[in-house]
Design a protein around this motif. Structure first.
Motif, PDB file in Angstrom:
ATOM      1  N   THR A  80      10.417  -1.892 -18.367  1.00 40.13           N
ATOM      2  CA  THR A  80       9.753  -1.139 -17.281  1.00 40.13           C
ATOM      3  C   THR A  80      10.676  -0.020 -16.801  1.00 40.13           C
ATOM      4  O   THR A  80      10.252   1.128 -16.635  1.00 40.13           O
ATOM      5  CB  THR A  80       9.399  -2.083 -16.108  1.00 40.13           C
ATOM      6  OG1 THR A  80       8.634  -3.174 -16.615  1.00 40.13           O
ATOM      7  CG2 THR A  80       8.603  -1.373 -15.032  1.00 40.13           C
TER       8      THR A  80
ATOM      9  N   PHE B 194       1.441  -6.686 -14.879  1.00 42.90           N
ATOM     10  CA  PHE B 194       2.236  -7.841 -15.312  1.00 42.90           C
ATOM     11  C   PHE B 194       1.298  -9.024 -15.503  1.00 42.90           C
ATOM     12  O   PHE B 194       0.375  -9.216 -14.707  1.00 42.90           O
ATOM     13  CB  PHE B 194       3.288  -8.199 -14.256  1.00 42.90           C
ATOM     14  CG  PHE B 194       4.327  -7.133 -14.079  1.00 42.90           C
ATOM     15  CD1 PHE B 194       5.464  -7.130 -14.871  1.00 42.90           C
ATOM     16  CD2 PHE B 194       4.166  -6.116 -13.143  1.00 42.90           C
ATOM     17  CE1 PHE B 194       6.433  -6.142 -14.730  1.00 42.90           C
ATOM     18  CE2 PHE B 194       5.120  -5.120 -12.993  1.00 42.90           C
ATOM     19  CZ  PHE B 194       6.258  -5.142 -13.783  1.00 42.90           C
TER      20      PHE B 194
ATOM     21  N   THR C 180       8.268 -12.842 -12.099  1.00 40.29           N
ATOM     22  CA  THR C 180       7.387 -11.733 -12.512  1.00 40.29           C
ATOM     23  C   THR C 180       6.598 -11.223 -11.314  1.00 40.29           C
ATOM     24  O   THR C 180       6.480 -10.013 -11.088  1.00 40.29           O
ATOM     25  CB  THR C 180       6.413 -12.224 -13.616  1.00 40.29           C
ATOM     26  OG1 THR C 180       7.187 -12.629 -14.739  1.00 40.29           O
ATOM     27  CG2 THR C 180       5.423 -11.164 -14.013  1.00 40.29           C
ATOM     28  N   GLU C 181       6.051 -12.148 -10.538  1.00 37.94           N
ATOM     29  CA  GLU C 181       5.257 -11.724  -9.369  1.00 37.94           C
ATOM     30  C   GLU C 181       6.149 -11.036  -8.341  1.00 37.94           C
ATOM     31  O   GLU C 181       5.760 -10.029  -7.743  1.00 37.94           O
ATOM     32  CB  GLU C 181       4.507 -12.918  -8.762  1.00 37.94           C
ATOM     33  CG  GLU C 181       3.482 -13.467  -9.744  1.00 37.94           C
ATOM     34  CD  GLU C 181       2.223 -14.031  -9.103  1.00 37.94           C
ATOM     35  OE1 GLU C 181       1.994 -13.814  -7.902  1.00 37.94           O
ATOM     36  OE2 GLU C 181       1.458 -14.686  -9.838  1.00 37.94           O
TER      37      GLU C 181
ATOM     38  N   SER D 187       6.935  -7.550  -9.616  1.00 40.81           N
ATOM     39  CA  SER D 187       5.771  -6.683  -9.458  1.00 40.81           C
ATOM     40  C   SER D 187       5.632  -6.210  -8.000  1.00 40.81           C
ATOM     41  O   SER D 187       5.382  -5.032  -7.729  1.00 40.81           O
ATOM     42  CB  SER D 187       4.538  -7.486  -9.895  1.00 40.81           C
ATOM     43  OG  SER D 187       3.378  -6.763  -9.672  1.00 40.81           O
TER      44      SER D 187
ATOM     45  N   ILE E  29       0.768  -0.946  -9.272  1.00 39.93           N
ATOM     46  CA  ILE E  29       1.560  -2.024  -9.870  1.00 39.93           C
ATOM     47  C   ILE E  29       0.891  -3.335  -9.470  1.00 39.93           C
ATOM     48  O   ILE E  29       0.839  -3.666  -8.278  1.00 39.93           O
ATOM     49  CB  ILE E  29       3.015  -2.046  -9.325  1.00 39.93           C
ATOM     50  CG1 ILE E  29       3.624  -0.647  -9.226  1.00 39.93           C
ATOM     51  CG2 ILE E  29       3.878  -3.032 -10.095  1.00 39.93           C
ATOM     52  CD1 ILE E  29       4.173  -0.061 -10.472  1.00 39.93           C
TER      53      ILE E  29
ATOM     54  N   CYS F 209      -0.524  -7.607 -10.737  1.00 41.42           N
ATOM     55  CA  CYS F 209      -0.375  -8.789 -11.595  1.00 41.42           C
ATOM     56  C   CYS F 209      -1.754  -9.347 -11.925  1.00 41.42           C
ATOM     57  O   CYS F 209      -2.671  -9.252 -11.107  1.00 41.42           O
ATOM     58  CB  CYS F 209       0.317  -9.902 -10.816  1.00 41.42           C
ATOM     59  SG  CYS F 209       2.075  -9.907 -10.921  1.00 41.42           S
TER      60      CYS F 209
ATOM     61  N   CYS G  75      -2.589  -9.400  -6.907  1.00 44.74           N
ATOM     62  CA  CYS G  75      -2.585 -10.310  -8.053  1.00 44.74           C
ATOM     63  C   CYS G  75      -4.008 -10.814  -8.256  1.00 44.74           C
ATOM     64  O   CYS G  75      -4.604 -11.366  -7.328  1.00 44.74           O
ATOM     65  CB  CYS G  75      -1.624 -11.476  -7.819  1.00 44.74           C
ATOM     66  SG  CYS G  75      -1.434 -12.461  -9.313  1.00 44.74           S
TER      67      CYS G  75
END
Ligand code: NAP
Length: 251
Positions: A139, A156, A179-180, A183, A197, A199, A247
Motif C-alpha cells: 500500500t 482490504f 488489517t481493520e 484500514s 479506504i 474493509c 467495513c
C-alpha cells in the motif's frame, strides 16, 4: 446511509470503465473472481500473485473475452519479497500506467487452527507478514500511483474474526484485527483527500482457504467467490464516492 447505498446498488455493464485496478491474491479464490469480473466491467487489471501458472490461467481467462483489456501480471511472493522488490514494482507501475484507481487486497493465508499455547512462532510470523506487513508495504509503495487518480479506492479483505477474537484462530485472527486497524488509520490520515479506504468481510466463501479452515463442512452450502463480489465492485465504482472508513459484510 452508506449501507443503504450498497443495498440498492446494481452495477452497469461498464461500471469500471477507465479504471486501473491492482488486485492482490488474484491467482485464486475471491481475488481471481474479482479480477475476471472487473475486467468484464471495463477495468484494466493488474493481477498479483506468487504462482506464474495460476496467474497465466487467470490472464488467459480474461483475454478469452475480446471486450476485456489485456491484464498485466505482477508476480511477487509476499513471503520472500524485499523492500526493493516492492519499490521496483511501484516504479514500473508508475511508468507503465501513470496511476492506479483501485487497490484491492485479497492475498492471505490461514496459518494454523491451533491454540496459542501450541502455535508455532515461525508460522505466526509468516501469517502476520503475509496478511499484514506485506499489504502495508505494498500500500505504501503504491500510494504515489493512487494519489494520481482522481478518486482512488483501497479495499482490504477482513474476516468474521477481524473484530472479535475467537479461540484457535491464532495469528490469522490477530492479522485481521490488524488489517481493520490499518484500514481505519489510513482512512483517517487521508480523510481530507478523495481517497476511499474500506474493509470487506466476505463471509464464508467456497475457496481453498475455507477448505483448510473447515475441511469437514458441506461445501455445497457455501457461496462461490463470484457471489460475494458486489461490495468490492461498489467500492471500486464511482457510485461509492465519499464513502470511507467503513467495513462491509458481503453476505
Ligand atoms: P485463497 O483462495 O486461498 O486465495 C488466496 C490468495 O492469496 C491466492 O491468490 C494466493 O496465491 C495468495 N497468496 C497466498 N500467499 C501468498 C504470498 N505469500 N504471496 C502472494 N500471494 C499469496 O483464499 P480466499 O478465500 O480467496 O481469500 C481471499 C481473502 O479473503 C483473504 O484475505 C482471506 O483472509 C479472506 N477471507 C476469506 C474467507 C473465506 O471463507 N474464503 C472468509 C473471510 C475472509 P496462490 O494461488 O499462489 O496460493
Amino acid at each position: 446511509m452508506a449501507n443503504e447505498k450498497l443495498k440498492n446498488y446494481k452495477y452497469d455493464y461498464d461500471a469500471l470503465k477507465n479504471k486501473i485496478i491492482f488486485i492482490t491474491g488474484a491467482s485464486d479464490g475471491i481475488g481471481k473472481a474479482l479480477a475476471i469480473q472487473s475486467a468484464k466491467l471495463g477495468a484494466e487489471v493488474i493481477i498479483h500473485g506468487r504462482n506464474k501458472k495460476r496467474l497465466e490461467a487467470v490472464y488467459d481467462e480474461i483475454i478469452d473475452d475480446p471486450k476485456c483489456h489485456k491484464p498485466v501480471i505482477a508476480m511477487l511472493d509476499y513471503e520472500t519479497a524485499s523492500s526493493e522488490t516492492f519499490s521496483s514494482l511501484s516504479e514500473s507501475i508508475m511508468n507503465d500506467f501513470k496511476r492506479i484507481d483501485g487497490l484491492v487486497h485479497c492475498a492471505g493465508i490461514l496459518g494454523d487452527r491451533s491454540s496459542i499455547e501450541q502455535y508455532d512462532p515461525g508460522l505466526w510470523q509468516k501469517v502476520m507478514h503475509v496478511n499484514l506487513t506485506a499489504p502495508f508495504v505494498l500500500t505504501q509503495a503504491l500510494l504515489p500511483s493512487l494519489k494520481l487518480s482522481k478518486q482512488p479506492s483501497v479495499i482490504f479483505t477482513s474476516s468474521g474474526v477481524g473484530q472479535v477474537g475467537k479461540a484457535f484462530w491464532g495469528a490469522y485472527c490477530v492479522s485481521k484485527f490488524g488489517t481493520e486497524a490499518f484500514s481505519q488509520i489510513l482512512a483517517q490520515e487521508l480523510i481530507h483527500t478523495t481517497f476511499r479506504i474500506n474493509c470487506i468481510n466476505p463471509g464464508a466463501v467456497k475457496t481453498k482457504m475455507r477448505l483448510a479452515a473447515y475441511p469437514a463442512e458441506d461445501r455445497d452450502k457455501l457461496k462461490s467467490p463470484e457471489e460475494v463480489l458486489l461490495p468490492y465492485i461498489f467500492l471500486l465504482d464511482d457510485e461509492s464516492i465519499g464513502i470511507t472508513n467503513k467495513c462491509y459484510d458481503a453476505q
